[in-house]
Every structure is written in C-alpha cells, then in structure tokens.
Design a protein around this motif. Sequence first.
Motif, short mmCIF file in Angstrom:
data_model
loop_
_atom_site.label_atom_id
_atom_site.label_comp_id
_atom_site.label_asym_id
_atom_site.label_seq_id
_atom_site.Cartn_x
_atom_site.Cartn_y
_atom_site.Cartn_z
N PHE A 229 0.86 -1.19 0.00
CA PHE A 229 0.00 0.00 0.00
C PHE A 229 0.89 1.24 0.00
CE2 PHE A 229 -2.56 3.29 2.06
CZ PHE A 229 -3.77 3.18 1.38
N VAL A 230 0.56 2.21 -0.85
CA VAL A 230 1.42 3.39 -1.00
C VAL A 230 0.60 4.67 -0.77
CG1 VAL A 230 2.93 4.70 -2.53
CG2 VAL A 230 2.92 2.21 -2.64
N PHE A 231 1.14 5.52 0.06
CA PHE A 231 0.55 6.84 0.35
C PHE A 231 1.68 7.84 0.07
CE2 PHE A 231 -2.10 9.21 3.84
CZ PHE A 231 -2.30 10.26 2.97
N ASP A 232 1.61 8.48 -1.09
CA ASP A 232 2.67 9.39 -1.55
C ASP A 232 2.62 10.68 -0.72
OD1 ASP A 232 4.25 11.25 -2.99
OD2 ASP A 232 3.81 10.27 -4.89
N ALA A 233 3.74 11.04 -0.10
CA ALA A 233 3.78 12.18 0.82
C ALA A 233 4.08 13.52 0.15
CB ALA A 233 4.84 11.92 1.90
N ASN A 234 4.14 13.54 -1.19
CA ASN A 234 4.62 14.78 -1.81
C ASN A 234 4.15 14.89 -3.26
OD1 ASN A 234 6.04 17.13 -2.26
ND2 ASN A 234 8.06 16.14 -2.38
N GLY B 5 0.71 1.98 -8.90
CA GLY B 5 0.26 1.33 -7.68
C GLY B 5 0.30 2.24 -6.48
N VAL B 6 0.11 3.54 -6.69
CA VAL B 6 0.03 4.49 -5.58
C VAL B 6 -1.43 4.64 -5.20
CG1 VAL B 6 0.44 6.88 -4.87
CG2 VAL B 6 2.11 5.70 -6.32
N ASP B 7 -1.76 4.30 -3.95
CA ASP B 7 -3.16 4.25 -3.53
C ASP B 7 -3.70 5.60 -3.08
OD1 ASP B 7 -3.64 1.13 -3.39
OD2 ASP B 7 -1.65 1.53 -2.54
N ARG B 8 -2.89 6.36 -2.38
CA ARG B 8 -3.32 7.68 -1.89
C ARG B 8 -2.18 8.65 -2.07
NH1 ARG B 8 -5.97 7.97 3.87
NH2 ARG B 8 -7.44 9.39 2.86
N ALA B 9 -2.52 9.94 -2.08
CA ALA B 9 -1.47 10.97 -2.20
C ALA B 9 -1.85 12.17 -1.36
CB ALA B 9 -1.28 11.38 -3.65
N LEU B 10 -0.87 12.72 -0.70
CA LEU B 10 -1.02 13.98 0.01
C LEU B 10 -0.75 15.08 -1.02
CD1 LEU B 10 -1.44 15.23 2.85
CD2 LEU B 10 1.05 15.23 3.10
N VAL B 11 -1.76 15.89 -1.29
CA VAL B 11 -1.73 16.74 -2.48
C VAL B 11 -1.81 18.21 -2.09
CG1 VAL B 11 -2.95 17.29 -4.61
CG2 VAL B 11 -2.86 14.95 -3.82
N TYR B 12 -0.90 18.99 -2.65
CA TYR B 12 -0.93 20.45 -2.45
C TYR B 12 -1.05 21.13 -3.81
CZ TYR B 12 3.90 20.34 -4.06
OH TYR B 12 5.02 20.14 -4.82
N SER B 13 -1.41 22.39 -3.79
CA SER B 13 -1.53 23.17 -5.02
C SER B 13 -0.17 23.76 -5.38
CB SER B 13 -2.55 24.30 -4.82
OG SER B 13 -2.33 25.32 -5.76
N VAL B 14 0.29 23.49 -6.59
CA VAL B 14 1.58 24.07 -6.99
C VAL B 14 1.48 25.60 -7.12
CG1 VAL B 14 2.46 21.99 -8.09
CG2 VAL B 14 1.15 23.59 -9.44
N GLN B 15 0.30 26.09 -7.46
CA GLN B 15 0.11 27.55 -7.46
C GLN B 15 0.30 28.10 -6.05
OE1 GLN B 15 -1.21 30.15 -9.65
NE2 GLN B 15 -0.48 28.91 -11.35
N GLY B 16 -0.21 27.35 -5.08
CA GLY B 16 -0.07 27.77 -3.68
C GLY B 16 1.38 27.78 -3.23
N GLU B 17 2.12 26.81 -3.72
CA GLU B 17 3.53 26.71 -3.33
C GLU B 17 4.36 27.86 -3.93
OE1 GLU B 17 5.67 23.53 -5.20
OE2 GLU B 17 6.82 23.10 -3.39
#
Lengths: 248, 249
Positions: free
Chosen positions: A10-15, A42-54
């Motif tokens: 199980f994969v939860f991408d942190a970035n 096979g990445v199940d979930r991702a912690l997602v931010y807005s690149v515009q926000g960054e």
Amino acid sequence: MSLSFRSRVFVFDANVGIGNRHDRRSPFDSPDQLLEEMARHGVDRALVYSVQGEWISPMQGNDALAVLTDRNDALVPQFVAGCDSGSLRQLCDLHRDGVVSSVRLHNTAECRLPFVSWLYGDLLAWLSAEGIPLWVSLADTPPVEIVDTLSRYPDLTVVLVGAHYTHSMMIRPMMRVLPNAFLELSRYENICGIEKLVREFGARRLLYGSFFPRYAMGPMLYALHHLEISDDDLRLICAANLERVLYD
Amino acid sequence: MIDGWEIIDFHGHVGRWDIFEMSDDAEEILHAMDAVGIDRCCLFNIFHPDGATGNDQTAAFVSRYPERFIGFAYVSPLMSEFMVSELERAIDRLGFLAIKIYPPYSRWLLNDPVWDPVYQFADDRGLAIISHTGAEETCWPVYVEDIAGHYPNANFVIAHAGNSEPYRSQAIRAAQRFSNVYVETCSTFREPGVIERLVAEAGADRVLFGSDVPLMDPRTQLGKIITARIGDCEKRLVLGENARRLLKL
C-alpha cells in the motif's frame, strides 16, 4: 526482474503537487489524470498540495485545492502556508472545519523571503500548539534557515522534503538536531543512501514521496522496492509513517 | 539481466567526491547493480587532467571485476600535450572501450578546436565519446551539431541528455540531425515524460541508459526507464542493446 513495475505494498505518496505552475504546465493537470498516473504505479493515496499555492499564492492555491480534491478519497489535501496574517487566518478557518492534517511551507526562495522566526513565528507557534505537522522543502528553503528556525519549536513535527545529493553532508546532522523531523525521499539518490539511513535512524523516520510533477512518480518507488530492507520497513516508508504523522 | 536481456549502465564514475558522499566502493556499486539486474557498468575518472592518473585508477578498479565493469578513457585539454598519447595507452594497453570528456573542467567549448585531436582519435578508431552536457556553457549540446558531421566514424553520446531545458531540446535536435549522436539518460532532473520524449523524438535506438553511479544510486535511474510509458522493445534497446552495439560487445 521485470521490465514492468507496480508497487506490491500500500502506498501513500507524501509529496504530490496538483495543477499547473505559472510558468510550466503539468503533464497531468487534472485530478483524473493524476489518479490515473497513481494507479499506473500502484500508488493508492497521495497527500496533495496546489503548486500555485507553493509558488504564487498560498491562499488562492488552497481555495483551488479544495475543489480539486473534493470527493476524491485518494487525494488528501495539504494546505500551503505563507508568512502573512491572511494566510494564517485562512489556515485557522480551515482547521476549524476539520480539514487540516498537515501544512506545507510555500517556496521561500522563490518569494525571496528568509525562513526566520520573526517572519514565520506566528505560523510555527500555531502549528506547534495545534499539533499540525509542517512540510518544508530543502529544494526551496535554505537548510541553515530550516535548522536555525525550527530548532526554536521543539514540539513541531517536521517533514523535510526533497533532500538531494548536494545535501549529503547535512542530512544526518539535521536529523539529529531536529529529532521530530521526518525525511521525505523523493530526491535522495545517494548510492545505498536510504539503506544506510534505515540502519542509522530506523525506517520510522522516512517517507516515500514522489515530488510529482517536478519529478516522475515511479522511479523512487521502484528503487524502494529494490532496497535491502524488510517488507515491514518498506510498508512503513511507503505509507504507515505518513499515516502516523498525519493522524496520530 | 532483466527478462533474459543484458543491462548495461553507460555512465559511472571511479574516484571519491567526498562532499556528495560519493565513494567508489566496488561492493556497494555491485550491491546496487545486482538488486535491479544491471550486468555491466561503464566507468571513468574525471578528476585528473593528465588523464593517466585517473585512467590507472579506473583500470585497477575494473580489473577487480572485469566481467562487470568497462573502462572509458578520460583526457583533458588542460594538459593537451598528453591527450592523444594517453588515449592510445588507455585504449590499446588498458583495454578501455570508449572516451569520456568533461568540458566544464576546462575553459573550452565542446566545439573548440582544442578537442579536435580527441574527436579525430575516436573517428580513426570508430569509438564512442561521451561528454557531460547541461547548463554549463562549455558543454551545451548544440555544440555537438558543429562536430558530429566532421567525424562520421565517431559516435557522440550526450550525457544527461542536456539535463534540463533548453539543453534537452538541443540534445534531441542533435540526435535527429546526425545518426552518430546518442543521448544518455542519467540526470537528477527526473520530470515526468522525459524518457518517453527522448524515445519518441530521438529514437529508441539512440537512447542509452546511464546512472551516474556512485554519485547516484542506479536503482532510481533504472526506475526511470522501467516506469516510463514506452514499450518493452524500446526498453531493451535503451537498457542494453544500444550500448552493446555502440561498444561492439
């Protein structure tokens, strides 16, 4: 060995960033395209931010993120913080709504702002008090500022993002000086470097992240699956550590 | 081997670079290669402008595992009086199979006549030359277009495929214009779609897998090829078949 790859844990991408940057189009700029790319590896979930926000506006980026991640359980929103009071007020409001599990520092180098307590102190004090972890990019904020400033907030959990081989001499001292720091691994390509970190610090302080779309999603995940580490450590790095950081 | 196909890494280093924790520990390199099925790795030492000092280190390193490592000769115009004689020694006596140059360690552009003896040597012998390329002005890939046509028996390998834009596009254009130009994949710039673009625009028969080991772990760099949206036939060419052809293995 095979010419194809898909994660076996199980994969939860942190970035993961979503949306187009002001000066660069993402190759996968809609949530559906992002989900398709995640599924391919096979990445199940991702912690997602807005690149515009960054890069441009944390506040507008956070507003857009709510729309982009809406009704997608696989996409967990990560809100971006700037140094102004409006940004902090927005984060406080979002936190009251119960949707803030982590915060990412905006790109301080791009904004030509030093990451110092007299600019970011209110934000850091609030995060510490609320127990909200902070993501900070070594690619976008000078390491000296990260260590000097975060040392003043010993209760704050920090995820150091984007360590590169040019940071080689700094990583271990940073991990020692910041005992609450986790290391995200997207750019950490030193030979056998992750195996050495596991031996020295344990797998519990390491997180898989892709840094997508700056970096392709698959290569580091592929590398993690071919390290000489146990499957238990692989599961920690690929998902369990991030779940602990966000939800414990 | 992967699926019965030999995997060759076209870009690796001998020597220590301590600030980046780069150490040429053969056991560590082999450990990482074995973990993903890399059979052989091409190695060179770029830290000694006389050529001979580094080439001797490379030869000693390769001699420990001659079935796993392939030596490339390094020379520099900083000591141009030794370039041709050292190439002769490295190729004829040390058994090296190709040439590495690193223009950023000099003040001369890749198309400066100071390099001509190296290119002529490669042309005379039908050898490949791999040059570092990237944002440094000495080694913009566009300069390869000025030389590739003059040395048709030599093969020019654009290391890092230019690394980033606009240099990556320059590298692709050079490969499109000249049949003796190749692009090599190792790079810390790992944006989505890079491998797919190199294969689509330069051609799968002109792309070479490289890792920059031991500066970088070959497992991540191999992962770029394995996880790219390209076919298995293209992957086999990139991962080994093109290198076998180029090095006449």
